[in-house]
Design an enzyme around this catalytic site. Structure first.
Site, PDB file in Angstrom:
ATOM      1  N   CYS A  66      -2.294   9.332   2.330  1.00  0.00           N
ATOM      2  CA  CYS A  66      -1.973   8.900   1.202  1.00  0.00           C
ATOM      3  C   CYS A  66      -3.124   9.327   0.163  1.00  0.00           C
ATOM      4  O   CYS A  66      -3.287   9.309  -1.192  1.00  0.00           O
ATOM      5  CB  CYS A  66      -1.884   7.427   1.142  1.00  0.00           C
ATOM      6  SG  CYS A  66      -3.232   6.548   1.795  1.00  0.00           S
ATOM      7  N   GLU A  87       0.704  -1.147   0.002  1.00  0.00           N
ATOM      8  CA  GLU A  87       0.141   0.068  -0.055  1.00  0.00           C
ATOM      9  C   GLU A  87       0.799   0.978  -0.063  1.00  0.00           C
ATOM     10  O   GLU A  87       1.641   1.446   1.047  1.00  0.00           O
ATOM     11  CB  GLU A  87      -0.910  -0.027   1.279  1.00  0.00           C
ATOM     12  CG  GLU A  87      -1.759  -1.001   1.386  1.00  0.00           C
ATOM     13  CD  GLU A  87      -2.823  -1.011   0.406  1.00  0.00           C
ATOM     14  OE1 GLU A  87      -3.225   0.094  -0.225  1.00  0.00           O
ATOM     15  OE2 GLU A  87      -3.668  -2.071  -0.099  1.00  0.00           O
TER      16      GLU A  87
HETATM   17  N1  LIG Z   1      -1.909   3.492   0.167  1.00  0.00           N
HETATM   18  C1  LIG Z   1      -1.915   3.297   1.663  1.00  0.00           C
HETATM   19  O1  LIG Z   1      -2.836   2.673   2.112  1.00  0.00           O
HETATM   20  C2  LIG Z   1      -1.152   4.258   2.556  1.00  0.00           C
HETATM   21  C3  LIG Z   1      -1.402   4.489   3.651  1.00  0.00           C
HETATM   22  C4  LIG Z   1      -0.707   5.435   4.567  1.00  0.00           C
HETATM   23  C5  LIG Z   1       0.538   5.910   3.975  1.00  0.00           C
HETATM   24  N2  LIG Z   1       0.948   5.443   3.021  1.00  0.00           N
HETATM   25  C6  LIG Z   1       2.206   6.215   2.270  1.00  0.00           C
HETATM   26  O2  LIG Z   1       3.229   5.995   3.345  1.00  0.00           O
HETATM   27  C7  LIG Z   1       4.340   7.147   3.099  1.00  0.00           C
HETATM   28  C8  LIG Z   1       4.377   7.882   4.385  1.00  0.00           C
HETATM   29  O3  LIG Z   1       4.813   7.078   5.428  1.00  0.00           O
HETATM   30  P1  LIG Z   1       6.429   6.984   5.750  1.00  0.00           P
HETATM   31  O4  LIG Z   1       7.003   8.292   5.750  1.00  0.00           O
HETATM   32  O5  LIG Z   1       6.305   6.191   7.137  1.00  0.00           O
HETATM   33  O6  LIG Z   1       6.758   5.775   4.708  1.00  0.00           O
HETATM   34  P2  LIG Z   1       8.121   5.116   4.696  1.00  0.00           P
HETATM   35  O7  LIG Z   1       8.261   4.322   3.360  1.00  0.00           O
HETATM   36  O8  LIG Z   1       9.307   6.109   4.800  1.00  0.00           O
HETATM   37  O9  LIG Z   1       8.256   4.225   5.949  1.00  0.00           O
HETATM   38  C9  LIG Z   1       7.376   3.315   6.156  1.00  0.00           C
HETATM   39  C10 LIG Z   1       7.942   2.358   7.164  1.00  0.00           C
HETATM   40  O10 LIG Z   1       8.952   1.464   6.386  1.00  0.00           O
HETATM   41  C11 LIG Z   1      10.043   1.585   7.288  1.00  0.00           C
HETATM   42  N3  LIG Z   1      11.505   2.004   6.456  1.00  0.00           N
HETATM   43  C12 LIG Z   1      11.762   3.356   6.101  1.00  0.00           C
HETATM   44  N4  LIG Z   1      12.853   3.165   5.349  1.00  0.00           N
HETATM   45  C13 LIG Z   1      13.199   1.937   5.228  1.00  0.00           C
HETATM   46  C14 LIG Z   1      14.054   1.124   4.580  1.00  0.00           C
HETATM   47  N5  LIG Z   1      15.073   1.850   3.789  1.00  0.00           N
HETATM   48  N6  LIG Z   1      14.117  -0.125   4.492  1.00  0.00           N
HETATM   49  C15 LIG Z   1      13.126  -0.901   5.253  1.00  0.00           C
HETATM   50  N7  LIG Z   1      12.095  -0.148   5.677  1.00  0.00           N
HETATM   51  C16 LIG Z   1      12.286   1.197   5.732  1.00  0.00           C
HETATM   52  C17 LIG Z   1       9.709   2.700   8.112  1.00  0.00           C
HETATM   53  O11 LIG Z   1      10.424   2.341   9.381  1.00  0.00           O
HETATM   54  C18 LIG Z   1       8.176   2.563   8.357  1.00  0.00           C
HETATM   55  O12 LIG Z   1       8.076   1.543   9.180  1.00  0.00           O
HETATM   56  C19 LIG Z   1       3.399   8.011   2.095  1.00  0.00           C
HETATM   57  O13 LIG Z   1       4.111   7.855   0.725  1.00  0.00           O
HETATM   58  C20 LIG Z   1       1.942   7.450   2.091  1.00  0.00           C
HETATM   59  O14 LIG Z   1       1.392   7.834   0.929  1.00  0.00           O
HETATM   60  C21 LIG Z   1       0.370   4.903   2.121  1.00  0.00           C
HETATM   61  N1  LIG Z   2      -6.304   7.696   4.917  1.00  0.00           N
HETATM   62  C1  LIG Z   2      -5.854   6.420   4.393  1.00  0.00           C
HETATM   63  C2  LIG Z   2      -4.443   6.188   5.066  1.00  0.00           C
HETATM   64  C3  LIG Z   2      -3.283   6.802   4.144  1.00  0.00           C
HETATM   65  O1  LIG Z   2      -2.609   7.457   4.440  1.00  0.00           O
HETATM   66  C4  LIG Z   2      -6.706   5.166   4.992  1.00  0.00           C
HETATM   67  O2  LIG Z   2      -7.889   5.658   5.211  1.00  0.00           O
HETATM   68  O3  LIG Z   2      -6.248   4.088   4.903  1.00  0.00           O
END
Ligand SMILES: NC(=O)c1ccc[n+]([C@@H]2O[C@H](COP(=O)([O-])OP(=O)(O)OC[C@H]3O[C@@H](n4cnc5c(N)ncnc54)[C@H](O)[C@@H]3O)[C@@H](O)[C@H]2O)c1
Ligand SMILES: N[C@@H](CC=O)C(=O)O
Length: 493
Positions: free
Chosen positions: A293, A259
């Protein structure tokens, strides 16, 4: 005042990992501070586990899997419902913890606890409906069919923006399916995950079924991805890290669910009341201070109502309050850290340098160093960062378009494909645009689109698989086909 003194149940604040039903400290002495993004104060510390401790979590999940999968689905349901009840009972403490570590306003945090708990209830019930099928046999005297079986241990890696719901949407599905889980929460927001562990224990979820590991993110992920005993990886986070993890899972041919990021277009048709649409767009853009997101990153407005829309958007945006999420009447809390503020400023500067107009957004008004005042830019174009990158900040970019074909092309002009919004009451326009959009989720005339019954997920570089809904549990199930031959009596039936 310490964090635990702000909770009516101080035991929900834990500064240890949770492995095999035990609160676990790091054996190498490494630790990480966790900060309140609103004040910059350290809330507490978490240990970083050593490599062998992560492997021990896999050992524990492996041992627990034997017993957990052997329970009847209704027995697992009872335990998950007990967990759900505890989440509800401790809603206020969980929301306080979340606001402190993540920064979102307290009412939003309460909403997320409710949202996160709703996945536990949903999947508790769905676990009882993991039906196999009967297949009319093409083999003489044989009975054919399928059985659904849990994949095994699932590693769940989650982000900081929704510190509770992103865990429960995965963990409840996996656990209802009969899997055991190892959660690696974001280092910025571990306390919500650890409170979930405390409540899972109180709910009678057996040791080893729900584990929370903490540590250096690349190190922990590498171990979990390389572990052959971990059969599924479910990741929510950035597309950059998602790609890395997908590569790391290749050797062990794991089930991978991703996701990832979004860059949602918000399309406003010429028939819309510009005020109504502008107010909806403000809601779709600024929730969680734009760190969502689903945030409406590119607002595409028909040229005939563009100027009126911009006026209403600016008026509504000006009414948003920015401050510490623990205070009352706050709409936007801080961004998660200073780098997020710097990234937002760079995106705004880039857009202005390439010709966008700054309509509103005065950063001198920001109430602290991690805060970013809402920004409105008009005239945003394809060559700007704001068009292609997920800003993850309260920066709204508006552009005018001339016709439906043009807006479809503009909306699809991104590597992302998570969610899109359409505002129009013209049913033919809705159908045409909705079908042409390359996004996993399209919401028409509604800002709210998520919840337990819906298949949440994206296409293109926004991910693989779906969470929630009736198919969310399939990410944690294998289909076993059986052929019972030489039965004699069944041929032709
Ligand atoms: N599609 C969805 O359902 C959804 C929901 C919420 C957030 N997001 C996305 O998440 C992002 C924001 O969250 P974030 O900043 O925590 O994301 P991120 O990718 O930096 O981190 C996510 C997770 O991965 C870990 N991580 C970070 N760097 C890593 C590496 N090099 N190797 C392995 N693991 C690593 C982090 O510690 C964290 O647990 C945005 O892009 C957002 O759109 C998507
Ligand atoms: N709002 C989203 C999370 C995205 O960042 C959700 O409902 O899952």
């Amino acid at each position: 005042m310490t964090l635990s003194s702000k909770l009516s149940d101080p035991r929900l604040f834990r500064q240890y990992a949770y492995v095999d039903g035990k609160w676990t400290h790091g054996e190498g002495g490494r630790e990480e501070a966790v900060f309140d993004p609103a004040t910059g104060e350290a809330l507490g510390h978490i240990p970083w586990l050593e490599a062998h401790q992560i492997t021990a979590a896999v050992d524990a999940a492996e041992a627990a899997f034997v017993h957990w999968r052997a329970l009847r689905a209704d027995e697992r349901c009872e335990r998950l419902l007990a967990w759900y009840d505890l989440l509800q009972a401790h809603r206020e403490d969980l929301a306080t913890l979340m606001t402190l570590e993540q920064g979102k306003p307290l009412p939003d945090a309460r909403g997320e606890v409710e949202y996160g708990a709703s996945f536990v209830r949903w999947f508790a019930e769905e676990g009882k409906r993991t039906f196999g099928e009967t297949i009319p046999s093409h083999i003489p005297n044989a009975a054919l069919g399928t059985i659904k079986e849990p994949v095994g241990i699932a590693a769940l890696i989650t982000p900081w923006n929704f510190p509770l719901a992103m865990i429960t949407r995965k963990a409840a599905a996996a656990m209802a399916a009969g899997c055991t889980v190892i959660v690696k929460p974001a280092g910025e927001t571990p306390f919500s995950a650890l409170a979930l562990a405390e409540l899972a224990e109180r709910a009678g979820i057996p040791a080893g079924v729900f584990n929370v590991v903490l540590g250096d993110p690349p190190e922990v992920s590498r171990i979990l991805c390389a572990e052959d005993r971990v059969k599924a990886l479910s990741f929510t986070g950035s597309t950059r890290v998602g790609r890395l993890l997908l590569e790391q899972c290749a050797n062990t041919v794991k089930r991978v669910s991703l996701e990832l990021g979004g860059n949602a277009p918000f399309i406003v048709g010429p028939d819309m009341d510009p005020r109504e649409a502008a107010f909806a767009a403000v809601a779709a853009k600024f929730q969680t201070a734009g760190q969502d997101c689903l945030a409406a990153d590119r607002i595409l407005v028909h040229e005939s109502i563009h100027d009126a829309f911009v006026g209403h958007f600016a008026e509504r945006m000006a009414a948003l309050t920015v401050g510490n999420g623990l205070e009352s009447e706050i709409d936007l809390g801080p961004l998660i850290h200073r780098q997020a503020v710097e990234k937002a400023a760079a995106i705004v500067d880039d857009a202005i340098s390439k010709g966008a107009t700054l309509v509103a957004g005065d950063q001198s008004q920001a109430p602290g160093e991690n805060f970013f005042m809402p920004v409105l830019l008009t005239g945003v174009t394809h060559d700007m960062k704001i068009w292609h990158e997920e800003s993850f900040a309260p920066v709204a970019g508006i552009t005018a378009y001339a016709d439906d074909d043009q807006v479809i092309e503009m909306a699809n002009d991104t590597e992302y494909g998570l969610a899109a919004y359409i505002y129009t009451h013209d049913i033919r326009r809705i159908w045409k645009i909705m079908r042409a959009l390359e996004f996993g989720m399209v919401s028409v005339n509604s800002v709210k689109m998520t919840g337990p019954p819906v298949p949440f997920g994206g296409v293109k570089h926004s991910g693989l698989g779906r969470e929630g809904g009736v198919t969310g549990i399939d990410e944690y199930l294998e289909t076993k086909y059986y052929c019972l031959g030489a039965l004699g009596s069944v041929s032709g039936s």
